[in-house]
Design a protein around this motif. Sequence first.
Motif, PDB file in Angstrom:
ATOM      1  N   LYS A  39       0.839  -1.194   0.000  1.00  0.00           N
ATOM      2  CA  LYS A  39       0.000   0.000   0.000  1.00  0.00           C
ATOM      3  C   LYS A  39       0.877   1.248   0.000  1.00  0.00           C
ATOM      4  N   MET A  40       0.540   2.173  -0.889  1.00  0.00           N
ATOM      5  CA  MET A  40       1.256   3.454  -0.928  1.00  0.00           C
ATOM      6  C   MET A  40       1.033   4.205   0.378  1.00  0.00           C
ATOM      7  N   LYS A  41       2.066   4.837   0.885  1.00  0.00           N
ATOM      8  CA  LYS A  41       1.884   5.758   2.015  1.00  0.00           C
ATOM      9  C   LYS A  41       1.277   7.042   1.465  1.00  0.00           C
ATOM     10  N   LEU A  42       0.097   7.372   1.931  1.00  0.00           N
ATOM     11  CA  LEU A  42      -0.562   8.604   1.490  1.00  0.00           C
ATOM     12  C   LEU A  42       0.038   9.784   2.229  1.00  0.00           C
ATOM     13  N   MET A  43       0.753  10.625   1.512  1.00  0.00           N
ATOM     14  CA  MET A  43       1.389  11.806   2.086  1.00  0.00           C
ATOM     15  C   MET A  43       0.639  13.024   1.540  1.00  0.00           C
ATOM     16  N   VAL A  44      -0.377  13.436   2.268  1.00  0.00           N
ATOM     17  CA  VAL A  44      -1.255  14.493   1.779  1.00  0.00           C
ATOM     18  C   VAL A  44      -0.998  15.786   2.547  1.00  0.00           C
ATOM     19  N   SER A  45      -1.388  16.916   1.959  1.00  0.00           N
ATOM     20  CA  SER A  45      -0.951  18.186   2.534  1.00  0.00           C
ATOM     21  C   SER A  45      -2.017  19.272   2.477  1.00  0.00           C
ATOM     22  N   GLN A  46      -1.904  20.211   3.420  1.00  0.00           N
ATOM     23  CA  GLN A  46      -2.785  21.367   3.474  1.00  0.00           C
ATOM     24  C   GLN A  46      -1.972  22.653   3.521  1.00  0.00           C
ATOM     25  N   ASN A  47      -2.661  23.745   3.190  1.00  0.00           N
ATOM     26  CA  ASN A  47      -2.045  25.070   3.060  1.00  0.00           C
ATOM     27  C   ASN A  47      -2.266  25.867   4.342  1.00  0.00           C
ATOM     28  N   LEU A  48      -1.185  26.109   5.106  1.00  0.00           N
ATOM     29  CA  LEU A  48      -1.291  26.938   6.311  1.00  0.00           C
ATOM     30  C   LEU A  48      -1.773  28.341   5.963  1.00  0.00           C
ATOM     31  N   PRO A  49      -2.674  28.924   6.786  1.00  0.00           N
ATOM     32  CA  PRO A  49      -3.151  28.459   8.091  1.00  0.00           C
ATOM     33  C   PRO A  49      -4.464  27.661   8.054  1.00  0.00           C
ATOM     34  N   PHE A  50      -4.993  27.333   6.860  1.00  0.00           N
ATOM     35  CA  PHE A  50      -6.241  26.578   6.799  1.00  0.00           C
ATOM     36  C   PHE A  50      -5.923  25.086   6.816  1.00  0.00           C
ATOM     37  N   VAL A  51      -5.895  24.496   8.029  1.00  0.00           N
ATOM     38  CA  VAL A  51      -5.432  23.104   8.147  1.00  0.00           C
ATOM     39  C   VAL A  51      -6.320  22.280   9.099  1.00  0.00           C
ATOM     40  N   PRO A  52      -7.631  22.253   8.913  1.00  0.00           N
ATOM     41  CA  PRO A  52      -8.502  21.526   9.849  1.00  0.00           C
ATOM     42  C   PRO A  52      -8.250  20.021   9.882  1.00  0.00           C
ATOM     43  N   MET A  53      -7.959  19.400   8.748  1.00  0.00           N
ATOM     44  CA  MET A  53      -7.699  17.952   8.762  1.00  0.00           C
ATOM     45  C   MET A  53      -6.347  17.648   9.394  1.00  0.00           C
ATOM     46  N   TYR A  54      -5.374  18.494   9.159  1.00  0.00           N
ATOM     47  CA  TYR A  54      -4.066  18.334   9.795  1.00  0.00           C
ATOM     48  C   TYR A  54      -4.214  18.376  11.311  1.00  0.00           C
ATOM     49  N   ASN A  55      -4.995  19.322  11.813  1.00  0.00           N
ATOM     50  CA  ASN A  55      -5.179  19.443  13.258  1.00  0.00           C
ATOM     51  C   ASN A  55      -5.872  18.212  13.840  1.00  0.00           C
ATOM     52  N   ALA A  56      -6.886  17.722  13.143  1.00  0.00           N
ATOM     53  CA  ALA A  56      -7.582  16.524  13.620  1.00  0.00           C
ATOM     54  C   ALA A  56      -6.651  15.312  13.589  1.00  0.00           C
ATOM     55  N   TRP A  57      -5.866  15.192  12.529  1.00  0.00           N
ATOM     56  CA  TRP A  57      -4.964  14.057  12.392  1.00  0.00           C
ATOM     57  C   TRP A  57      -3.877  14.081  13.450  1.00  0.00           C
ATOM     58  N   ARG A  58      -3.346  15.266  13.744  1.00  0.00           N
ATOM     59  CA  ARG A  58      -2.311  15.365  14.764  1.00  0.00           C
ATOM     60  C   ARG A  58      -2.848  14.912  16.124  1.00  0.00           C
ATOM     61  N   ALA A  59      -4.134  15.110  16.351  1.00  0.00           N
ATOM     62  CA  ALA A  59      -4.762  14.666  17.597  1.00  0.00           C
ATOM     63  C   ALA A  59      -5.230  13.219  17.501  1.00  0.00           C
ATOM     64  N   ARG A  60      -5.021  12.603  16.309  1.00  0.00           N
ATOM     65  CA  ARG A  60      -5.510  11.258  16.002  1.00  0.00           C
ATOM     66  C   ARG A  60      -7.005  11.160  16.319  1.00  0.00           C
ATOM     67  N   SER A  61      -7.695  12.211  15.944  1.00  0.00           N
ATOM     68  CA  SER A  61      -9.144  12.287  16.158  1.00  0.00           C
ATOM     69  C   SER A  61      -9.875  11.969  14.856  1.00  0.00           C
ATOM     70  N   ARG A  62     -10.779  10.996  14.893  1.00  0.00           N
ATOM     71  CA  ARG A  62     -11.609  10.741  13.725  1.00  0.00           C
ATOM     72  C   ARG A  62     -12.534  11.925  13.485  1.00  0.00           C
ATOM     73  N   ALA A  63     -13.030  12.507  14.544  1.00  0.00           N
ATOM     74  CA  ALA A  63     -13.921  13.664  14.413  1.00  0.00           C
ATOM     75  C   ALA A  63     -13.107  14.916  14.093  1.00  0.00           C
TER      76      ALA A  63
END
Length: 464
Positions: free
Chosen positions: A302-326
Amino acid sequence: MEHWPFSGHQQPETPKIMLILFVQILSQSTFTKIMKNFSATKYSLQNVTTGRIFEDEGWLLDDPEGGSPSLIRARYTTRQIEPGGDEMGIYRFAQWLPVGRMLKGSCAPVTYKSSKLAAALGLKNLYITFNGYYPKIGAHMSTCSFKETEAYSVCGRLGEDHAHKVLVVASAGNTARAFARVCSDNRIPLLLSVPEDNLDALWFDAPLNDCVKLIAARKGGDYFDAIHLSNLVLKSDKFLAEGGAKNIARRDGMATTVLSATTFIGRIPDYYFQAIGSGTGAIAAWEANQRLIEDGRFGTHKMKLMVSQNLPFVPMYNAWRARSRAMLPYDDDQARIDAESIDAKVLSNRKPPYPIGGGLFDALIDTGGDILVATNEEARAAKKLFEETEGVDIYSAPGIALATLIKAVKSGEVDPEKIIMLNITGGGEKHFQQGKELHYLKPSLVFDLDPDPDEVVRKVSALF
């Protein structure tokens, strides 16, 4: 003497022109024959969370039996992909697209092995999948965006039973441009909903057919406001929801980027880099990866999905850093401010398919992937580097993806010997627009950010 539109403005030899015209006519003729002989792709649907398999009734976006929120996925009868010729455009991958017809004008993503950019980054196996306009490498997407892959797949899924309805698409810009072009060329009624601040993305090299209409969320609004506006319109039976990430055709259309890369390389890549707004493209890549494993000829990893967001709009990054599904709380006004400040406006989705079963959270967990971030300045530098090394301009979103790849290489997060797929989701606008008169789609109606629902339905219905 009239100049010819070729490098150096030199008139080419007549035989060369005749050959070009002959190839074009032959390709059109071949495609016409293919269209006439094309039969609908055979597939069933599966609830990703429960595993339940059921038949598609034509435009299902969810499992009719309900349960916890989950994406549904197409299960194709053909287990081993055999791509068609280039003249088929995106439909060269029709065996793994949920389509009942082929539409004219499509182009498939183009994959090639990088030399100059790879050398600059110290990478041995960097493969670029280019979605845009760059004839030098055979890329001819006239909207310069991989959103064309979605539009041709989604509209190819539309059956006669929905022909009397108007397709509704909410977009931050590039998706709207792609659907507008495809629907205009193929006479498919379409309503677009776009933030007024993003209307400069709706450029075309020719006027659109009147079957395409545009409404906008007033200045200060963002992609979420455009989605809200489109949802109000859908209260009328006159309209049909495109469905976004829930539409299997949208995801499987975008999955052709991975099919392009894997069939070119002969192997599933080790890393997949892409910038994300909703994360739908990354989900599609994950799903394509699983089909390719089942195919049996391209590897079992399986490919490692290395996906990215543009600071400062990073809602998925913030959730992922908290390992939060929500998704974490995000103030509406602050989200609009952050969305306005980023270069890559197409990455500003406040309600992405991140938590849903089969969504981005699950994809990242399953592939051992990560969400990375980059600033406007880092993306601008990456865009400049790409144009200098690869010879073509790219949009800010793939600039974010490249910026995070650069940082991941420097930090040692990726192995420079491994096979890396960089999904350039849009580029070549300078090439395409050069010497052309541009036409901009103007909104028929502009609504406040908290409009009256009944007024929206009444006014929009009157447009068609």
